[in-house]
Design a protein around this motif. Structure first.
Motif, PDB file in Angstrom:
ATOM      1  N   LEU A   1      -2.641  -0.161 -12.107  1.00 51.66           N
ATOM      2  CA  LEU A   1      -1.970   0.600 -11.005  1.00 51.66           C
ATOM      3  C   LEU A   1      -1.477   1.865 -11.679  1.00 51.66           C
ATOM      4  O   LEU A   1      -1.519   3.125 -10.920  1.00 51.66           O
TER       5      LEU A   1
ATOM      6  N   PRO B   1       0.222   7.327  -6.990  1.00 49.37           N
ATOM      7  CA  PRO B   1       1.191   6.235  -6.379  1.00 49.37           C
ATOM      8  C   PRO B   1       0.652   6.214  -4.834  1.00 49.37           C
ATOM      9  O   PRO B   1       0.242   7.015  -4.219  1.00 49.37           O
TER      10      PRO B   1
ATOM     11  N   ALA C   1      -0.683  -4.307 -12.912  1.00 46.21           N
ATOM     12  CA  ALA C   1       0.099  -3.225 -12.847  1.00 46.21           C
ATOM     13  C   ALA C   1      -0.109  -2.149 -14.026  1.00 46.21           C
ATOM     14  O   ALA C   1      -0.023  -0.917 -13.712  1.00 46.21           O
TER      15      ALA C   1
ATOM     16  N   ARG D   1       5.647   2.584 -12.477  1.00 48.93           N
ATOM     17  CA  ARG D   1       4.224   2.906 -13.057  1.00 48.93           C
ATOM     18  C   ARG D   1       4.225   2.988 -14.485  1.00 48.93           C
ATOM     19  O   ARG D   1       3.962   4.041 -15.259  1.00 48.93           O
TER      20      ARG D   1
ATOM     21  N   SER E   1       2.982   0.296  -2.822  1.00 46.78           N
ATOM     22  CA  SER E   1       3.996  -0.408  -3.872  1.00 46.78           C
ATOM     23  C   SER E   1       5.114  -0.854  -3.420  1.00 46.78           C
ATOM     24  O   SER E   1       5.814  -1.961  -3.889  1.00 46.78           O
TER      25      SER E   1
ATOM     26  N   PHE F   1      -3.875  -4.356  -4.581  1.00 48.28           N
ATOM     27  CA  PHE F   1      -2.768  -4.969  -3.987  1.00 48.28           C
ATOM     28  C   PHE F   1      -2.930  -6.449  -3.282  1.00 48.28           C
ATOM     29  O   PHE F   1      -1.910  -7.015  -3.252  1.00 48.28           O
TER      30      PHE F   1
ATOM     31  N   ILE G   1       5.397  -2.107 -11.856  1.00 45.35           N
ATOM     32  CA  ILE G   1       4.654  -1.632 -10.745  1.00 45.35           C
ATOM     33  C   ILE G   1       5.524  -0.239 -10.092  1.00 45.35           C
ATOM     34  O   ILE G   1       4.865   0.680  -9.751  1.00 45.35           O
ATOM     35  N   LYS G   2       6.833  -0.682 -10.024  1.00 45.38           N
ATOM     36  CA  LYS G   2       7.640   0.441  -9.340  1.00 45.38           C
ATOM     37  C   LYS G   2       7.776   1.820 -10.311  1.00 45.38           C
ATOM     38  O   LYS G   2       7.638   2.757  -9.591  1.00 45.38           O
TER      39      LYS G   2
END
Lengths: 241, 241
Positions: free
Chosen positions: A120, A125, A117, A50, A129, A196, A47-48
């Motif tokens: 996403l 972004p 994820a 991408r 997140s 989310f 997630i962080k």
């Protein structure tokens, strides 16, 4: 508990005992625990950063977890059939079955987070997140501690994790409000915001499962249930939305 | 399987056998199954009629379900300890443990739906309720059929339920789109819409559990796993949102 049997197996004499069998089960449970941590760490990382490939790797790992759960079941069934353990020993074997099933559920939730994820990573972004990753790290911390408590049979550590689940509930409620506000400000973000919300819910449910593990540790060590006065965040209603 | 033991219990001689024990477990599982159906029926009714009291009743019933799961566990543990069943018989007892745990999860999801029904009753009605109740009735139909298949050990019925889960996945995807469109048209409805998304997700997960039960029935009767080529709806991504 250390009565020894001689079995003839593939031409070799193998000495094994109920204790050895339990150690084999414990090894599989430890592998399962390590795998769930690894899946959650990487789902959050995906997630962080991408990173859809990393997220796909997490999804793929869930198969290994499912296989391990089946192996614990087979092993436990064989132990019961061959050793016919009584009372306390039988309780331990049944606990192992429950632990395997709980870890499989936690892995399933990590897989769901990873699946989202992937989605996403293909859109622009958002600051949401950051909140999700923060909540994820809190979940991960609780998971790691409860797995330590399970391995070391440390009741006080298990009780501490059990009490701290309310923090996760509160983080969930705060993220719910944050996401809804975000979606209201920009309705084009509603689809994204929903993802989310589901991720936050998955993390909150992982937290619930860590409390179940804490309860198992307590029960195994103390021989009585932990009781049900655990502090619990109010489920979010529709007030103020 | 019909070897008889004489036990001294509370001053009375009680004749019981492994078969009798299994029947006692089966009775508890049937009660659990009936309770989950009842909880889902009433949770849907509570949404339809905007009846918070009925929804609260559903939430309260979950405690009974939890107690029944514990009773099945205790009974199964006692059967294993006293009867020391082997192979096929042991598999049956372990299956009962898994069935109890799955039914408890289904009840938990029905409780979550009911909790949200309480919140929904306090806000103005929306046509989204109709779609949710329709999906809920489909879920209920699958649950009823799989419980019948479990009781009657009818593999073809179990396989039919297993195959039909894709319909629920499709209903979930369609509701997801409907709710997001609704929220986009009127951003004040985002909080409310989120509740519907969570309810739909709970129903979809109940459907997953009914397929797990179908797989258990198949495994108990046929002695081999059902395989994993089940038709499965694509998890919804962010495309077109």
């Amino acid at each position: 508990m250390s009565e020894r049997n001689l079995k003839h197996h593939g031409g070799q004499h193998i000495v094994s005992s109920f204790d050895d069998d339990l150690i084999a089960v414990q090894a599989k449970l430890s592998e399962m625990g390590g795998l769930t941590e690894d899946m959650l760490v990487n789902a959050l990382e995906a997630i962080k950063n991408r990173d859809p490939q990393l997220a796909q790797d997490v999804v793929a790992k869930d198969k290994r977890l499912d296989r391990l759960e089946m192996e614990v079941e087979e092993l436990a069934t064989r132990i019961i059939a061959l050793r016919q353990p009584m009372a306390q020993d039988l309780r331990l074997v049944i606990s192992a079955l429950k632990m395997a099933s709980t870890l499989e559920r936690i892995g399933d939730l990590a897989k769901n987070v990873a699946r989202r994820a992937v989605a996403l990573a293909s859109v622009r972004p958002t600051h949401l997140s950051n909140s999700i990753v923060r909540m994820g790290n809190q979940t991960l911390g609780q998971l790691t501690e409860v797995l330590d408590a399970f391995t070391s049979r440390e009741t006080p550590l298990a009780v501490a994790v059990w009490r701290r689940d309310i923090e996760l509930d509160e983080m969930y409620n705060s993220i719910f409000r944050e996401v809804v506000t975000y979606m209201m400000e920009d309705p084009r973000m509603i689809g994204l915001g929903s993802q989310f919300l589901f991720i936050a819910k998955n993390l909150e449910r992982m937290g619930d499962h860590t409390t179940h593990i804490a309860e198992m540790v307590y029960y195994i060590v103390e021989g009585e249930p932990l009781g049900d006065d655990r502090p619990k965040g109010e489920p979010i209603g529709l007030d103020g939305l």
